[in-house]
Design a protein around this motif. Structure first.
Motif, short mmCIF file in Angstrom:
data_model
loop_
_atom_site.label_atom_id
_atom_site.label_comp_id
_atom_site.label_asym_id
_atom_site.label_seq_id
_atom_site.Cartn_x
_atom_site.Cartn_y
_atom_site.Cartn_z
N ALA A 1 28.26 39.27 37.10
CA ALA A 1 28.27 38.51 38.36
C ALA A 1 28.60 37.04 38.18
CB ALA A 1 26.92 38.68 39.07
N HIS A 2 27.95 36.34 37.23
CA HIS A 2 28.12 34.89 37.10
C HIS A 2 29.16 34.51 36.05
CE1 HIS A 2 25.33 36.04 33.92
NE2 HIS A 2 25.57 34.90 33.32
N ARG A 3 29.86 35.49 35.50
CA ARG A 3 30.84 35.20 34.44
C ARG A 3 32.29 35.40 34.90
NH1 ARG A 3 26.48 37.54 31.32
NH2 ARG A 3 25.93 36.18 29.57
N ILE A 4 32.50 35.86 36.10
CA ILE A 4 33.85 36.19 36.56
C ILE A 4 34.66 34.91 36.74
CG2 ILE A 4 35.17 37.26 38.41
CD1 ILE A 4 32.81 39.09 38.91
N THR A 5 35.87 34.90 36.20
CA THR A 5 36.77 33.76 36.36
C THR A 5 38.06 34.10 37.11
OG1 THR A 5 37.79 34.20 34.19
CG2 THR A 5 35.91 32.69 34.25
N ARG A 6 38.33 35.39 37.28
CA ARG A 6 39.53 35.79 38.04
C ARG A 6 39.34 37.22 38.52
NH1 ARG A 6 41.94 36.05 32.66
NH2 ARG A 6 42.21 38.24 32.05
N LEU A 7 40.19 37.64 39.44
CA LEU A 7 40.16 39.01 39.94
C LEU A 7 41.19 39.86 39.21
CD1 LEU A 7 39.78 38.58 43.81
CD2 LEU A 7 38.03 39.19 42.14
N PRO A 8 40.91 41.15 39.02
CA PRO A 8 41.87 42.02 38.33
C PRO A 8 43.17 42.15 39.13
CG PRO A 8 39.69 43.04 38.45
CD PRO A 8 39.66 41.85 39.35
N GLN A 9 44.24 42.46 38.42
CA GLN A 9 45.53 42.68 39.07
C GLN A 9 45.49 44.01 39.82
OE1 GLN A 9 48.59 42.51 36.15
NE2 GLN A 9 48.35 40.32 35.77
N PRO A 10 46.19 44.08 40.96
CA PRO A 10 46.25 45.36 41.68
C PRO A 10 46.92 46.44 40.84
CG PRO A 10 47.00 43.54 43.07
CD PRO A 10 46.87 42.99 41.67
N LYS A 11 46.60 47.66 41.19
CA LYS A 11 47.17 48.79 40.46
C LYS A 11 48.69 48.84 40.59
CE LYS A 11 43.51 50.76 38.76
NZ LYS A 11 43.33 50.91 37.28
N GLU A 12 49.24 48.32 41.72
CA GLU A 12 50.68 48.35 41.90
C GLU A 12 51.39 47.54 40.83
OE1 GLU A 12 48.49 47.81 44.14
OE2 GLU A 12 48.68 49.46 45.56
N ASP A 13 50.77 46.36 40.47
CA ASP A 13 51.39 45.52 39.44
C ASP A 13 51.30 46.17 38.08
OD1 ASP A 13 51.77 43.79 41.50
OD2 ASP A 13 50.05 42.49 41.00
N GLN A 14 50.21 46.87 37.82
CA GLN A 14 50.06 47.53 36.54
C GLN A 14 50.99 48.74 36.42
OE1 GLN A 14 45.95 48.44 35.99
NE2 GLN A 14 45.29 46.30 36.10
#
Length: 599
Positions: free
Chosen positions: A245-258
């Protein structure tokens, strides 16, 4: 009322997580590091701590570490009385030697000195025998924060600020910690689950390798608390949510990009590469039969499904404001090293401040003798020294101390920075750039206020150099004095440099760190004697600049003229100052130059 309902539910979830984390940390304090508690002292925090104490009772040691704990209190020190009685070195046990499979309670952890934190983290890494509960009472960004080395080793963070005491009821169930720990030893983490945890951590921008270990340990503890012998998805989901919870620095890329990156896998194989061998029907049937055999009650875990579940469960806990900030590529985690500069320089050899390792030396009124360290150095030589002595003195009691045994205490303090604005208010400056110079000074004043620096204001015009504002932390007072500053008259630049250097020398003698900011167009026309004459006034300014350089003051020379003047560059060179023309510098560059000098 409808708008307050989500906030109430969110607060209730925060409190439930805080109670659950307290229960988890009692089972595996050393393996999970501890808890970072962000909360001011109050009834809510006391309620949570009371529940934690009720949980552990006599099963888990809980030792409080004072804020001013020194090296001797943590790792032990020489016991003076026993050493004198037994004529040999006898050491006392420190806090870190007494704790085992327990918790260290650290109030006001944001004020902990770096040396104390280094001892704690070193013992934590080497012994793995205790966990830590750090109470962080900082509220604003300008306050002191928990040191990074402590943050990294604490598995959980709970925030109790803003919670209502009426909604915070801690009803801990009586648990047998020894029994749960025994069950915990038999719970394993499947390799698929561990891979999913690590991949999910990387997708959220969490680079610390400790996090994966903390998630695996927390999931095992949650399974043991349920009374199970294996992990389930709910355990992994809850553990990742609490640890990430307190360590997140960015959101994962969407599956479409992967999927675009993985599209290369569908391309035809090269001619020299053989296609994969078809699966044998008999082997597939054999695998189906093996799968149908009931080997254990543990459910099968798929890595991709677990990874997606972890990401979605973690994103669901984030507020909409944080999600929006991530979308805008804004950072939500700030480090202690901000770009605002430091408060002041480090000053050693004082009689107070942060304690440093003692050193050998001769005692004087400027230093304190470290008695314990001195006795420790003299103790091994007592028998030899007594044999060397003759007559009645050989049987004298007491410790024989020589000059080489004396250790002196050392302290270090960060001095206060005083930014001294030396502003040209002469007629030439007033007609041209005085208003813009005032704007640059106001921006510098705001930076000084953020750093908690003191500011002073010196003006010069006509034949006079006047200290219109002694060192103060009042930003409003400084702005009022600056806005009401009149302009007109000659430019006594030489007298201004001379008086400013003397003022800076006086500040240094008081243990402060002066930063001189000189704003002038450089058109000196008043000599040191107070008479007119541009050539002599310029020569006097150069001579005063050479003498001022000997004081080794940090200086910033801001040329407020319409065009950069070569004469001003000569004066700045003699001063040893950083030269910055205002037309090219503008206000933003002026602030950056000042911060560079402070750093």
């Amino acid at each position: 009322m409808e708008q307050r309902l989500p906030d109430s539910e969110q607060d209730q979830r925060h409190w439930s997580d805080a109670c659950l984390i307290a229960k988890i940390i009692t089972i595996d304090p050393a393996g999970l590091g501890g808890i970072w508690v962000k909360s001011q002292a109050g009834p809510v925090r006391d309620q949570w701590l009371k529940g934690l104490q009720h949980l552990i009772q006599d099963q888990v040691p809980l030792i409080k570490v004072p804020t001013n704990a020194d090296e001797g209190a943590l790792i032990g020190e020489l016991d003076l009385l026993k050493t004198l009685n037994q004529q040999k070195k006898v050491y006392s046990r420190g806090i870190l030697d007494q704790i085992q499979e327990g918790l260290l309670l650290m109030p006001m952890a944001e004020r902990m000195k770096s040396h104390t934190a280094a001892l704690l983290t070193q013992a934590f890494d080497l012994k793995q025998q205790f966990g830590m509960i750090a109470f962080d009472e900082s509220l604003t960004e300008e306050d002191q924060h928990l040191l990074t080395r402590l943050e990294e080793r604490l598995g959980f963070q709970i925030n109790l600020e803003g919670l209502s005491y009426r909604q915070c009821e801690f009803n801990p169930e009586s648990i047998d910690i020894k029994q749960i720990r025994a069950r915990l030893k038999h719970i394993e983490v499947p390799i698929e689950a561990l891979e999913a945890m690590m991949i999910a951590a990387q997708s959220f921008g969490i680079d610390s390798l400790r996090v994966g270990l903390y998630v695996a340990r927390a999931a095992r503890v949650l399974a043991a608390l349920r009374g199970a012998d294996y992990l389930e998805q709910v355990d992994i989901q809850m553990a990742t949510r609490l640890v990430f919870a307190h360590r997140i620095t960015r959101l994962p890329q969407p599956k479409e990009d992967q999927s675009e990156q993985n599209s290369s896998e569908d391309q035809p194989l090269p001619e020299n590469q053989a296609p994969p061998a078809p699966q044998d029907q008999n082997s597939s049937e054999q695998k189906d039969q093996e799968n149908n055999e009931p080997q254990s009650d543990a459910p099968s875990l798929n890595r991709e499904d677990l990874e997606e579940m972890i990401i979605e469960a973690t994103k669901a806990t984030l507020s909409q404001n944080l999600l929006d900030s991530f979308d805008q590529n804004q950072k939500i985690i700030k480090t202690n090293e901000s770009s605002q500069g430091k408060v002041g320089q480090l000053q050693k050899g004082l009689l107070s401040g942060q304690a440093m390792p003692s050193r050998k030396g001769r005692p004087s009124y400027k230093h304190k003798v470290d008695i314990l360290k001195t006795i420790q150095a003299a103790s091994p030589w007592q028998k030899i020294r007594r044999l060397e002595m003759q007559g009645a003195r050989a049987t004298a009691s007491g410790i024989i101390v020589k000059a080489d045994d004396i250790y002196l205490k050392q302290y270090v303090q960060r001095t206060t920075t005083v930014t001294v604005f030396v502003v040209d208010a002469s007629g030439s400056s007033a007609m041209e750039r005085l208003s813009e110079a005032k704007g640059a000074v106001e921006l510098l004043l705001a930076q000084c206020y953020i750093r908690r620096d003191q500011v002073a204001l010196i003006t010069f015009r006509g034949k006079d150099v006047e200290l219109v504002l002694p060192p103060t932390r009042s930003l409003v007072r400084a702005k009022r004095m600056l806005s009401g500053m009149p302009g007109g008259g000659g430019t006594p630049l030489a007298a201004a440099i001379q008086d400013a250097a003397q003022f800076g020398k006086k500040l240094k003698s008081k243990g402060q760190t002066p930063l001189m900011v000189l704003l002038t167009d450089g058109r000196a026309n008043v000599t040191l004697e107070g008479v007119g004459g541009r050539e002599q006034a310029f020569n006097d300014a150069l001579a005063c600049a050479k003498r001022a350089r000997a004081e080794q003051l940090q200086m910033l020379f801001i040329d407020t003229g319409m065009r950069p003047q070569e004469t001003n560059q000569q004066i700045a060179k003699e001063l040893g100052a950083y030269y910055l023309p205002l037309p090219q510098g503008k206000s933003a560059s002026v602030v950056e130059a000042a911060k560079m000098l402070i750093n």
